[in-house]
Structure formats: C-alpha cells, structure tokens
Design a protein around this motif. Structure first.
Motif, PDB file in Angstrom:
ATOM      1  N   TYR A   6       3.594 -13.488   1.940  1.00 52.13           N
ATOM      2  CA  TYR A   6       2.212 -13.225   1.520  1.00 52.13           C
ATOM      3  C   TYR A   6       1.230 -13.993   2.399  1.00 52.13           C
ATOM      4  CZ  TYR A   6      -2.049 -14.019  -1.147  1.00 52.13           C
ATOM      5  OH  TYR A   6      -3.357 -14.156  -1.522  1.00 52.13           O
ATOM      6  N   ARG A   9       0.987 -12.633   5.938  1.00 56.39           N
ATOM      7  CA  ARG A   9       0.233 -11.381   6.052  1.00 56.39           C
ATOM      8  C   ARG A   9      -1.262 -11.631   5.957  1.00 56.39           C
ATOM      9  NH1 ARG A   9       1.149  -5.824   2.542  1.00 56.39           N
ATOM     10  NH2 ARG A   9      -0.312  -4.543   3.737  1.00 56.39           N
ATOM     11  N   VAL A  10      -1.664 -12.515   5.046  1.00 56.27           N
ATOM     12  CA  VAL A  10      -3.081 -12.848   4.918  1.00 56.27           C
ATOM     13  C   VAL A  10      -3.573 -13.558   6.159  1.00 56.27           C
ATOM     14  CG1 VAL A  10      -4.757 -14.207   3.622  1.00 56.27           C
ATOM     15  CG2 VAL A  10      -2.996 -12.917   2.403  1.00 56.27           C
ATOM     16  N   PHE A  73      -7.913  -8.083  -4.135  1.00 52.51           N
ATOM     17  CA  PHE A  73      -7.239  -8.763  -3.020  1.00 52.51           C
ATOM     18  C   PHE A  73      -6.416  -9.946  -3.518  1.00 52.51           C
ATOM     19  CE2 PHE A  73      -7.211 -12.027   0.328  1.00 52.51           C
ATOM     20  CZ  PHE A  73      -6.629 -11.315   1.363  1.00 52.51           C
ATOM     21  N   LYS A  74      -7.008 -10.762  -4.369  1.00 52.27           N
ATOM     22  CA  LYS A  74      -6.296 -11.904  -4.932  1.00 52.27           C
ATOM     23  C   LYS A  74      -5.157 -11.454  -5.845  1.00 52.27           C
ATOM     24  CE  LYS A  74      -8.850 -15.270  -3.247  1.00 52.27           C
ATOM     25  NZ  LYS A  74      -8.300 -16.321  -2.337  1.00 52.27           N
ATOM     26  N   HIS A  78      -3.645  -6.349  -0.763  1.00 46.49           N
ATOM     27  CA  HIS A  78      -4.174  -7.004   0.430  1.00 46.49           C
ATOM     28  C   HIS A  78      -4.756  -6.015   1.427  1.00 46.49           C
ATOM     29  CE1 HIS A  78      -0.765  -9.799  -0.936  1.00 46.49           C
ATOM     30  NE2 HIS A  78      -1.898 -10.189  -1.483  1.00 46.49           N
TER      31      HIS A  78
END
Length: 263
Positions: A6, A9-10, A73-74, A78
């Motif tokens: 995760y 990716r962010v 998003f959170k 994403h």
C-alpha cells in the motif's frame, strides 16, 4: 493488500495528484479579491457581491467533492488520485454538469444550494461498509462545517453594522452551505444521504435503489417546486440557521445584492 504494498503504491503517485489545481487557486484569489472589494466598497457593489458569492460557492463545491475523494482514497480506492479528484480541479469530476454547473444555475435562479454529483468511487476497493458510508457523509458534512464557520462572525458578535454589504454576502453564502447540507442529507437514492444508507441495504433493496438513483436528483428538484415541501424545507433551514446564529435579514439582503441583474 499488505501495508508495505500500500505505502509503495501511494509513494509512486506523482505530487501533481495531490497539488491544488491552478483553476482552484484562481477561484480562491477571485474570492479573496472580490471579498476585499466588497469590504472596501471599491467598484460596482452588486457585481462584487455576485463574484464573491459565486466564487465562494464554487470553492465549496470543490471542497465537497474533495471530501468524498479524500475519504475514498484513505478508505482503499487509491485510483481516486489518478482520476485527479484530489487536485480540487472542478474539470476532473465525473459529472462537471451536476457537480458545478447545475448547482450554480440553481443559486442564480432561486438562491438554493443544490447538491452536486458525487465523484466516481470504486466501492469494491473500499475497506468496509462503514467507510463506504463515510465517503458519502463527508461531502454534506463539509458544507455543514463551512456553514458553521461562515456564521461564526455573527454568532460571536464580530459582524458590525459597518461593511454591511460584505456581511450580508457572507450570510447568504453561509445560507447556501446550509441548504446544500440539508438537501444532501435527504435519504433519497442518487443523493449523498441515500448513498450513505446504500451499503447497509439488502441486495434486493440495493437493486431497487440502483433503478431509482439516476433520477433521484431530478425527483428532489421536482419536490422543491411543491409549495408545501418548499415551505417545509426553507422553514427547516431557517430554524437551523437561527440555532447557529445566522441572521435572516442579512441573508435576504445578501441575496438581493447577489442578483445584480435585478433592480
């Protein structure tokens, strides 16, 4: 997805995916400049008030959609960042007509803060039903928070008789936020209030919801044309405004100044 995947990716997302767009920043500049012009009595008063309220209302629409997007998003979607929703750019929304143009038209015609169309969310990527509901809740909650902030000068006694036109414009802008939040919380398919309940419905009810949702906004608009429902709605908004400390006489004056085309 693991936490490491995760964060990777962010981290790969470009900074532009989170940077406020030039269009939004331009709206903020317009809001500040026309607010100062209204305060100082510089130029044409009605045009200043119109631009000040229109810019402020458009900014609030962007923040409404941004609130949906940032919670999504959170909460696991994403790809929201790749769609440009976190840049506050009104042109990036799935339905710019519903999100920006139609709400502005209703402000012009009737002084009603009509809710806009929500951003597109991949609900399959959202972690839980609670988060899914929170995504829908975030938009109208933002309008309600803005209404409270805009009313603070009146409830705290900061607004004075001097610069009356500026305070009237601010009160009308607060009124628009309040109408938008009330309309958005209506538990109707196609509106945030209905979308908030959607994750908790049975599959059968969800199928019925999906059939009605495309027409929910039109149904809401049609209901507001009913004199009885219209009176109930504005009576409820006025009651909430009184609780918050929103002066109705300032709101009326602000709306009158906003309609620069009328005399």
């Amino acid at each position: 997805m693991s936490y490491g995947r995760y964060t990777d990716r962010v981290a790969r997302l470009p900074r532009e995916a989170f940077r406020p767009s030039p269009i939004f920043l331009g709206l903020v500049v317009l809001f500040v400049v026309t607010g100062w012009m209204t305060w100082a009595g510089f130029g044409n008063l009605k045009i200043n008030v119109f631009m000040f309220v229109a810019a402020g209302w458009t900014i609030s629409l962007c923040l409404h959609e941004y609130a949906h997007a940032v919670v999504a998003f959170k909460g696991g979607d994403h790809d929201i960042a790749h769609r440009g929703y976190l840049t506050l750019d009104p042109l990036k929304y799935t339905h710019p007509l519903l999100s920006i143009v139609l709400p502005l038209v209703f402000v012009l015609l009737g002084g009603i803060g009509l809710p806009g169309g929500a951003v597109w969310v991949n609900h399959a990527a959202v972690r839980s039903r609670f988060v899914d509901s929170l995504i829908s809740f975030a938009g109208p909650a933002t309008n309600l928070l803005l209404a409270v902030v805009l009313v603070l000068p009146f409830s705290l006694g900061v607004a004075e008789s001097s610069h009356l036109e500026f305070w009237a414009a601010l009160a009308f802008l607060a009124f628009l936020q309040l109408t938008a939040s009330v309309l958005n919380f209506v538990p109707m398919p196609g509106v945030d209030g209905g979308n908030l309940l959607y994750p908790w419905l049975s599959p059968q009810w969800q199928r019925g919801f999906n059939h009605v949702a495309p027409y929910g906004m039109l149904l809401l608009i049609a209901l507001l044309w009913s004199p009885v429902i219209n009176a109930w709605f504005f009576g409820g908004v006025q009651w909430i405004g009184d609780v918050l400390g929103m002066p109705s006489n300032y709101v009326s004056m602000g709306y009158g100044l906003f309609k620069f085309w009328s005399f």
